[in-house]
Enzyme design. Structure first.
Site, PDB file in Angstrom:
ATOM      1  N   ALA A   1      33.923  86.866  -4.464  1.00  0.00           N
ATOM      2  CA  ALA A   1      34.494  88.163  -4.812  1.00  0.00           C
ATOM      3  C   ALA A   1      35.968  88.259  -4.428  1.00  0.00           C
ATOM      4  O   ALA A   1      36.548  89.334  -4.457  1.00  0.00           O
ATOM      5  CB  ALA A   1      33.693  89.274  -4.136  1.00  0.00           C
ATOM      6  N   GLY A   2      36.566  87.151  -4.018  1.00  0.00           N
ATOM      7  CA  GLY A   2      37.982  87.183  -3.659  1.00  0.00           C
ATOM      8  C   GLY A   2      38.228  87.693  -2.252  1.00  0.00           C
ATOM      9  O   GLY A   2      39.351  88.041  -1.891  1.00  0.00           O
TER      10      GLY A   2
ATOM     11  N   GLY B   1      37.386  85.867   0.494  1.00  0.00           N
ATOM     12  CA  GLY B   1      37.564  84.741   1.420  1.00  0.00           C
ATOM     13  C   GLY B   1      36.320  84.328   2.181  1.00  0.00           C
ATOM     14  O   GLY B   1      36.424  83.788   3.286  1.00  0.00           O
TER      15      GLY B   1
ATOM     16  N   ALA C   1      36.220  80.500   3.251  1.00  0.00           N
ATOM     17  CA  ALA C   1      37.178  80.134   4.305  1.00  0.00           C
ATOM     18  C   ALA C   1      36.755  80.733   5.645  1.00  0.00           C
ATOM     19  O   ALA C   1      36.892  80.099   6.688  1.00  0.00           O
ATOM     20  CB  ALA C   1      38.580  80.608   3.924  1.00  0.00           C
ATOM     21  N   ALA C   2      36.212  81.945   5.623  1.00  0.00           N
ATOM     22  CA  ALA C   2      35.807  82.587   6.882  1.00  0.00           C
ATOM     23  C   ALA C   2      34.653  81.815   7.526  1.00  0.00           C
ATOM     24  O   ALA C   2      34.628  81.627   8.741  1.00  0.00           O
ATOM     25  CB  ALA C   2      35.409  84.040   6.633  1.00  0.00           C
TER      26      ALA C   2
ATOM     27  N   ASP D   1      44.081  81.472   1.744  1.00  0.00           N
ATOM     28  CA  ASP D   1      42.859  82.055   2.317  1.00  0.00           C
ATOM     29  C   ASP D   1      42.616  81.551   3.735  1.00  0.00           C
ATOM     30  O   ASP D   1      42.423  82.337   4.662  1.00  0.00           O
ATOM     31  CB  ASP D   1      41.629  81.692   1.463  1.00  0.00           C
ATOM     32  CG  ASP D   1      41.502  82.564   0.236  1.00  0.00           C
ATOM     33  OD1 ASP D   1      42.522  83.127  -0.192  1.00  0.00           O
ATOM     34  OD2 ASP D   1      40.385  82.675  -0.299  1.00  0.00           O
TER      35      ASP D   1
HETATM   36  O1  PMV Z   1      39.803  84.379  -5.264  1.00  0.00           O
HETATM   37  P1  PMV Z   1      40.420  84.219  -3.943  1.00  0.00           P
HETATM   38  O2  PMV Z   1      40.713  85.476  -3.234  1.00  0.00           O
HETATM   39  O3  PMV Z   1      39.821  83.187  -3.087  1.00  0.00           O
HETATM   40  O4  PMV Z   1      41.924  83.801  -4.120  1.00  0.00           O
HETATM   41  C1  PMV Z   1      42.404  82.937  -5.009  1.00  0.00           C
HETATM   42  C2  PMV Z   1      43.872  83.025  -4.974  1.00  0.00           C
HETATM   43  C3  PMV Z   1      44.521  82.116  -5.976  1.00  0.00           C
HETATM   44  O5  PMV Z   1      45.916  82.315  -5.835  1.00  0.00           O
HETATM   45  C4  PMV Z   1      44.109  82.499  -7.383  1.00  0.00           C
HETATM   46  C5  PMV Z   1      44.176  80.669  -5.718  1.00  0.00           C
HETATM   47  C6  PMV Z   1      44.786  80.098  -4.466  1.00  0.00           C
HETATM   48  O6  PMV Z   1      44.321  79.013  -4.069  1.00  0.00           O
HETATM   49  O7  PMV Z   1      45.728  80.653  -3.904  1.00  0.00           O
END
Ligand code: PMV
Length: 313
Positions: free
Chosen positions: A100-101, A103, A106-107, A148
């Site tokens: 969902a963007g 992170g 990564a967390a 992230d």
């Molecule tokens: O979808 P997210 O929040 O993990 O972020 C991706 C962000 C991008 O710029 C689209 C990709 C990146 O690696 O920075």
């Protein structure tokens, strides 16, 4: 013996996608959601992973080699200098929505690196933790910028340029963000891959869009530092327009962005990879609830309100 660590979620305020092409971006931690890893050393047996949220209970040996959890565990062991892990269980719990963007991947990596290295008797430093999470992000995303893992490791607002040393971003005045989730899972790798194809077909055009996005991130950095919060709204609106040009918005995101603006947000944009996932709206603190309710009426499956605190000193 038990060792725990947790790591927050994150949102990108400015610069997603362009950041993959060397332009600056700004991201902040979201502490209302987090991933938590608890490592318990056991007397005998194998290394067992439990992730009840996703119904996973498996021994490390049975996970495929390129599984992100296995990669995070093995890279942590290597960084600590241990060839053979002792018997233990790793329990992974997370309130960060997946894909969902925010992170989530990564967390989880950051929390594994911290809890496991502590359990192995040699807590890794932030730079080592960040590097492990970045390697695991590559499995998730292919060509991640590294934003992230950086914002989540340091748990502070960051001004980020790929491959450059970390720059923390001082915040002159607190501001409030409402996050609205479309409920559409959107693998970042797909959106990033599509942008890459489009860029390859027309580099001039896409480089110009990336450049404009980078310029917005630079203006936003100044506004955030100076506490000129009112300037951020129009910058967010402009960034959303440019992300639409990159083809990474979708009708659901556009509807939420419009609903937020109509309900009085100062600005709104998609956040992260796009094509689903989350959008964010900058609001007057008193209006956060109203904007969140408007987002829910416009189809958001979940909303979160987060405050970016002013830096001290
Ligand atoms: O979808 P997210 O929040 O993990 O972020 C991706 C962000 C991008 O710029 C689209 C990709 C990146 O690696 O920075």
């Amino acid at each position: 013996m038990t060792f725990s660590a947790s790591a927050p979620g994150k949102i990108i305020l400015f610069g997603e996608h362009a950041v993959v092409y060397g332009r600056p971006a700004i991201a902040v931690p979201v502490i209302q959601v987090s991933a938590r890893v608890t490592v318990t050393l056991t007397r005998s047996g194998e290394v067992v992973i439990q992730a009840p949220d996703i119904g996973l209970q498996i021994s490390l040996a049975d996970l495929p080699a390129r599984h992100p959890l296995k990669a995070a565990i093995q890279r942590t062991a290597r960084a600590v200098g241990i060839a053979q892990l002792p018997p233990c269980s790793l329990r992974i719990e997370s309130t960060i929505p997946v894909a969902a963007g925010l992170g989530s991947g990564a967390a989880v990596s950051v929390a594994i690196a911290r809890a496991l290295s502590a359990a192995l008797g040699s807590l890794l430093d932030d730079a080592q933790v960040c590097a492990i999470a970045y390697e695991v992000e590559k499995i998730h995303h292919g060509t991640p910028s590294g934003i992230d893992n950086t914002v989540i490791t340091y748990a502070r607002p960051v001004y980020f340029i790929k491959g450059k040393p970390l720059e923390q971003l001082p915040v002159g005045r607190a501001f409030t963000i409402v996050i609205g989730d479309t409920g559409l899972a959107s693998p970042t790798a797909k959106a990033v891959g599509d942008v890459r194809k489009a860029w390859q077909a027309d580099k001039m055009h896409y480089e110009a869009v990336f450049e404009s996005i980078g310029a917005l991130a630079d203006s936003a950095r100044q506004a955030i530092q100076q506490g000129a919060v009112e300037l951020l709204g129009p910058l967010m609106d402009a960034n959303h327009g440019l992300l639409r040009k990159l083809g990474v918005s979708c009708p659901e995101l556009d509807a939420l962005v419009l609903a937020a603006r109509k309900a009085g947000a100062w600005g709104a944009k998609l956040s992260g990879g796009g094509r689903g996932g989350n959008m964010i709206a900058l609001v007057n603190k008193e209006q956060a609830k109203k904007v969140a309710t408007a987002l829910e009426s416009a189809g958001a499956v979940r909303t979160l309100v987060t405050e970016i605190k002013a830096s001290q000193g």
